[in-house]
Design a protein around this motif. Sequence first.
Motif, PDB file in Angstrom:
ATOM      1  N   HIS A  63      46.955  26.366  37.243  1.00  0.00           N
ATOM      2  CA  HIS A  63      46.732  27.605  36.762  1.00  0.00           C
ATOM      3  C   HIS A  63      45.668  28.325  37.881  1.00  0.00           C
ATOM      4  CE1 HIS A  63      47.479  27.617  32.340  1.00  0.00           C
ATOM      5  NE2 HIS A  63      47.594  26.465  32.607  1.00  0.00           N
ATOM      6  N   CYS A  64      46.128  29.281  38.304  1.00  0.00           N
ATOM      7  CA  CYS A  64      45.217  30.251  39.286  1.00  0.00           C
ATOM      8  C   CYS A  64      45.138  31.756  38.845  1.00  0.00           C
ATOM      9  CB  CYS A  64      45.974  29.909  40.544  1.00  0.00           C
ATOM     10  SG  CYS A  64      44.856  30.527  41.825  1.00  0.00           S
ATOM     11  N   ARG A  65      44.115  32.289  39.279  1.00  0.00           N
ATOM     12  CA  ARG A  65      43.877  33.699  38.759  1.00  0.00           C
ATOM     13  C   ARG A  65      44.184  34.545  40.255  1.00  0.00           C
ATOM     14  NH1 ARG A  65      38.049  35.304  39.378  1.00  0.00           N
ATOM     15  NH2 ARG A  65      37.795  35.814  37.370  1.00  0.00           N
ATOM     16  N   ASN A  66      44.347  33.851  41.486  1.00  0.00           N
ATOM     17  CA  ASN A  66      44.820  34.675  42.415  1.00  0.00           C
ATOM     18  C   ASN A  66      46.165  34.967  42.572  1.00  0.00           C
ATOM     19  OD1 ASN A  66      42.348  35.342  43.935  1.00  0.00           O
ATOM     20  ND2 ASN A  66      41.948  33.197  44.622  1.00  0.00           N
ATOM     21  N   GLY A 140      38.226  26.453  44.914  1.00  0.00           N
ATOM     22  CA  GLY A 140      38.425  27.797  45.053  1.00  0.00           C
ATOM     23  C   GLY A 140      37.159  28.579  45.150  1.00  0.00           C
ATOM     24  N   ASP A 141      37.271  30.034  44.783  1.00  0.00           N
ATOM     25  CA  ASP A 141      35.987  30.937  45.062  1.00  0.00           C
ATOM     26  C   ASP A 141      35.315  31.047  43.743  1.00  0.00           C
ATOM     27  OD1 ASP A 141      36.652  31.788  47.453  1.00  0.00           O
ATOM     28  OD2 ASP A 141      38.350  33.030  46.845  1.00  0.00           O
ATOM     29  N   ARG A 142      34.502  30.138  43.542  1.00  0.00           N
ATOM     30  CA  ARG A 142      33.579  30.078  42.507  1.00  0.00           C
ATOM     31  C   ARG A 142      32.204  30.537  42.862  1.00  0.00           C
ATOM     32  NH1 ARG A 142      35.919  26.882  37.645  1.00  0.00           N
ATOM     33  NH2 ARG A 142      33.816  27.420  36.897  1.00  0.00           N
ATOM     34  N   LYS A 143      31.372  30.755  41.629  1.00  0.00           N
ATOM     35  CA  LYS A 143      30.241  31.658  42.003  1.00  0.00           C
ATOM     36  C   LYS A 143      29.297  30.948  42.793  1.00  0.00           C
ATOM     37  CE  LYS A 143      29.746  34.060  37.826  1.00  0.00           C
ATOM     38  NZ  LYS A 143      29.455  33.483  36.380  1.00  0.00           N
ATOM     39  N   LEU A 144      28.264  31.221  43.445  1.00  0.00           N
ATOM     40  CA  LEU A 144      27.394  30.557  44.188  1.00  0.00           C
ATOM     41  C   LEU A 144      26.449  29.763  43.468  1.00  0.00           C
ATOM     42  CD1 LEU A 144      26.093  33.120  47.164  1.00  0.00           C
ATOM     43  CD2 LEU A 144      28.198  31.630  47.071  1.00  0.00           C
ATOM     44  N   THR A 145      25.915  30.292  42.322  1.00  0.00           N
ATOM     45  CA  THR A 145      25.318  29.497  41.146  1.00  0.00           C
ATOM     46  C   THR A 145      25.867  28.275  40.938  1.00  0.00           C
ATOM     47  OG1 THR A 145      26.034  30.891  39.649  1.00  0.00           O
ATOM     48  CG2 THR A 145      23.850  31.328  40.397  1.00  0.00           C
ATOM     49  N   GLU A 146      27.219  28.265  40.826  1.00  0.00           N
ATOM     50  CA  GLU A 146      28.077  27.269  40.197  1.00  0.00           C
ATOM     51  C   GLU A 146      28.152  26.093  41.580  1.00  0.00           C
ATOM     52  OE1 GLU A 146      30.830  29.270  37.090  1.00  0.00           O
ATOM     53  OE2 GLU A 146      31.567  28.970  39.147  1.00  0.00           O
ATOM     54  N   LEU A 147      28.349  26.431  42.522  1.00  0.00           N
ATOM     55  CA  LEU A 147      28.403  25.709  43.934  1.00  0.00           C
ATOM     56  C   LEU A 147      27.202  24.776  43.873  1.00  0.00           C
ATOM     57  CD1 LEU A 147      30.008  27.974  46.358  1.00  0.00           C
ATOM     58  CD2 LEU A 147      31.131  26.628  45.133  1.00  0.00           C
ATOM     59  N   LYS A 148      25.946  25.498  43.432  1.00  0.00           N
ATOM     60  CA  LYS A 148      24.761  24.968  43.862  1.00  0.00           C
ATOM     61  C   LYS A 148      24.504  23.829  42.717  1.00  0.00           C
ATOM     62  CE  LYS A 148      19.542  25.526  44.024  1.00  0.00           C
ATOM     63  NZ  LYS A 148      19.824  24.056  43.683  1.00  0.00           N
ATOM     64  N   GLN A 149      24.899  24.214  41.436  1.00  0.00           N
ATOM     65  CA  GLN A 149      25.062  23.343  40.350  1.00  0.00           C
ATOM     66  C   GLN A 149      25.743  22.021  40.732  1.00  0.00           C
ATOM     67  OE1 GLN A 149      25.726  26.128  36.882  1.00  0.00           O
ATOM     68  NE2 GLN A 149      26.024  24.384  35.583  1.00  0.00           N
ATOM     69  N   ARG A 174      46.301  37.550  50.731  1.00  0.00           N
ATOM     70  CA  ARG A 174      45.487  37.129  49.720  1.00  0.00           C
ATOM     71  C   ARG A 174      44.873  38.403  48.991  1.00  0.00           C
ATOM     72  NH1 ARG A 174      41.647  33.035  49.880  1.00  0.00           N
ATOM     73  NH2 ARG A 174      42.521  32.278  48.008  1.00  0.00           N
ATOM     74  N   PRO A 175      46.005  39.286  48.254  1.00  0.00           N
ATOM     75  CA  PRO A 175      45.440  40.680  47.872  1.00  0.00           C
ATOM     76  C   PRO A 175      44.394  40.576  46.705  1.00  0.00           C
ATOM     77  CG  PRO A 175      47.469  40.048  47.076  1.00  0.00           C
ATOM     78  CD  PRO A 175      47.194  38.866  48.189  1.00  0.00           C
ATOM     79  N   LYS A 176      44.238  39.478  46.210  1.00  0.00           N
ATOM     80  CA  LYS A 176      43.079  39.350  44.929  1.00  0.00           C
ATOM     81  C   LYS A 176      41.614  38.892  45.744  1.00  0.00           C
ATOM     82  CE  LYS A 176      45.258  39.592  40.621  1.00  0.00           C
ATOM     83  NZ  LYS A 176      45.497  38.974  39.294  1.00  0.00           N
ATOM     84  N   ALA A 177      41.651  38.222  46.832  1.00  0.00           N
ATOM     85  CA  ALA A 177      40.498  37.464  47.329  1.00  0.00           C
ATOM     86  C   ALA A 177      39.836  38.363  48.213  1.00  0.00           C
ATOM     87  CB  ALA A 177      40.957  36.309  47.887  1.00  0.00           C
ATOM     88  N   ASP A 178      38.497  38.076  48.468  1.00  0.00           N
ATOM     89  CA  ASP A 178      37.623  38.815  49.038  1.00  0.00           C
ATOM     90  C   ASP A 178      37.173  38.081  50.541  1.00  0.00           C
ATOM     91  OD1 ASP A 178      34.785  39.864  50.264  1.00  0.00           O
ATOM     92  OD2 ASP A 178      35.246  41.401  48.663  1.00  0.00           O
ATOM     93  N   PHE A 179      37.634  38.825  51.483  1.00  0.00           N
ATOM     94  CA  PHE A 179      37.399  38.104  52.751  1.00  0.00           C
ATOM     95  C   PHE A 179      35.903  37.664  53.078  1.00  0.00           C
ATOM     96  CE2 PHE A 179      36.427  37.998  57.437  1.00  0.00           C
ATOM     97  CZ  PHE A 179      37.366  37.322  58.058  1.00  0.00           C
ATOM     98  N   ASP A 180      35.383  38.827  52.864  1.00  0.00           N
ATOM     99  CA  ASP A 180      33.605  38.525  53.346  1.00  0.00           C
ATOM    100  C   ASP A 180      32.910  37.515  52.021  1.00  0.00           C
ATOM    101  OD1 ASP A 180      33.241  40.153  55.538  1.00  0.00           O
ATOM    102  OD2 ASP A 180      33.743  41.816  53.837  1.00  0.00           O
ATOM    103  N   GLU A 181      33.373  37.708  50.970  1.00  0.00           N
ATOM    104  CA  GLU A 181      32.815  36.758  50.201  1.00  0.00           C
ATOM    105  C   GLU A 181      33.385  35.193  50.246  1.00  0.00           C
ATOM    106  OE1 GLU A 181      33.665  37.871  46.007  1.00  0.00           O
ATOM    107  OE2 GLU A 181      32.528  39.621  46.206  1.00  0.00           O
TER     108      GLU A 181
END
Length: 352
Positions: A63-66, A140-149, A174-181
Motif C-alpha cells: 500500500h502506498c499513499r504516494n 518512506g516519508d514518516r514523521k521525524l518523531t517516528e524516526l526518532k522513536q 513525485r507529485p505528492k512528495a516534498d523535496f525539502d522535507e
Amino acid sequence: MIPLEEPTIQASKLKAYQFDLATLIALLQGQEDDWLFHEAKQATELSFNGQVYLRGIVEFSNHCRNDCHYCGLRSANRAVKRYRLSFDEILHAVDTIAKLGLGTVVLQSGDDFHYRAETISRLIGEIKQRHDMAITLSLGDRKLTELKQWRDAGADRYLLKMETFDRKLFARCRPKADFDERLARLEYLQALGFQTGSGIITHLPGMTDEILARDLQILSRMQLDMLACGPFIAHSQTPFADQPNGSILTSHRVSAILRLMNPGANIPATSSLDALSQGARELALKRGCNVIMPSFTPEAVYANYSIYPGKNTANHHGQQRLTQLCQQLYAHGLTPSFTRGDAKRNLYVPRH
Ligand code: SAM
C-alpha cells in the motif's frame, strides 16, 4: 580526455575521489570505462575483502499513499492486488532470515501509514530480543518523531532514496512528495545516528547526464553509509509507461563512480538490474557494488510487490533462493557474506 590521478587506489587506499562536473559527465558517457571499472573493482575489494554482504528483505506492505509517476505501487494503480502482512507474519519472515544466518534484515513497504509508529517500534524491539541482527528500515516519508522513536527502539539503518536531487525533476516524478522535507529527513536520520542511505534512479524520464552528474556529487557530499542506484524500468500502469528503460551500462558506471567517491559505503546491486538482464546484477558486483538483498517476502504475496516489471518473479523461495543465489555468486568468483556488514565510511578521508 579525463585527467586521471596517479597513483591509483592501490597506493593510496584510504582516499576518496572527488570529481568535477565535466569529469563526471565524461565518465558517465563511457570515456574511461576500462579505467573506471578496474579502479572500482579494486576499491571494492580493498574495502570489503572480496565479500558480498547479503541482506534479507521483507516487503511487508504494497500500500502506498504516494503517487510517483514511475512506481507500480502508486496509489492510483488500481490493477495491483494490495496486501499487508500482520505483525506475526513479518516476524515469521524475519525469523526465517535469522535462522538462515543472515546478519541484516531490511523491512520495506510503500508509504503505508496504516502501521502505527508504536507497532513498528514493538516490531523492532521483538526482533532485537529474538535475534542478534541489524535492522534496516525503508518505510518512506514518516514523521521525524517516528524516526526518532524507531532509532530509540533499536533500528540501525534507514534507507530513503531521493530518486534524484534535481528539484524540478523530483517534482515532475513525485507529485505528492516534498523535496525539502525528504532532504531534511535524511539529515535528521544522520543526526539520530542511523546508518543512513539514499540514492537515485538512473535515467528517470527527464534525467540528463548533467543532472545525473550533479546527483552523484550531492550524494557523495552527504557522507552517506548506503548508496543505492538502479536503472528506471517502465511500468505499464504508470504515467511513464511509454518511456524507455534505463541503461544497464550507465547504472554500472554510476555505481563504479560512487564507489570511487565513497570507498567504504555499502552499495547494493539492485534487483532492477536483474529485471532488465540476467547477470547484470552480478556484473555490478564486480564494478563497485558490494551488497545484494534477496527477498523473503512470503510466497503468497511476493509477486504483488510489483514496483516494476521483472521484480519478484523468481520461482524459488526462502532457503532454496538463498542457496541458488550463493551458488550464482560463487560461479562469478564472488564470496557471499552473512555478517551484519556495516559500512566502512569512517575509514576514509577525502582525496584532494
Ligand atoms: N516507500 C519507500 C520510499 O519511498 O522510500 C520505500 C519503498 S519504494 C516502493 C522502493 C524503491 O523502488 C524506490 O525508492 C525506487 O527507487 C524504486 N523504484 C520504484 N519504481 C521504480 C521503477 N519504475 N524503476 C526503478 N526503480 C523503481
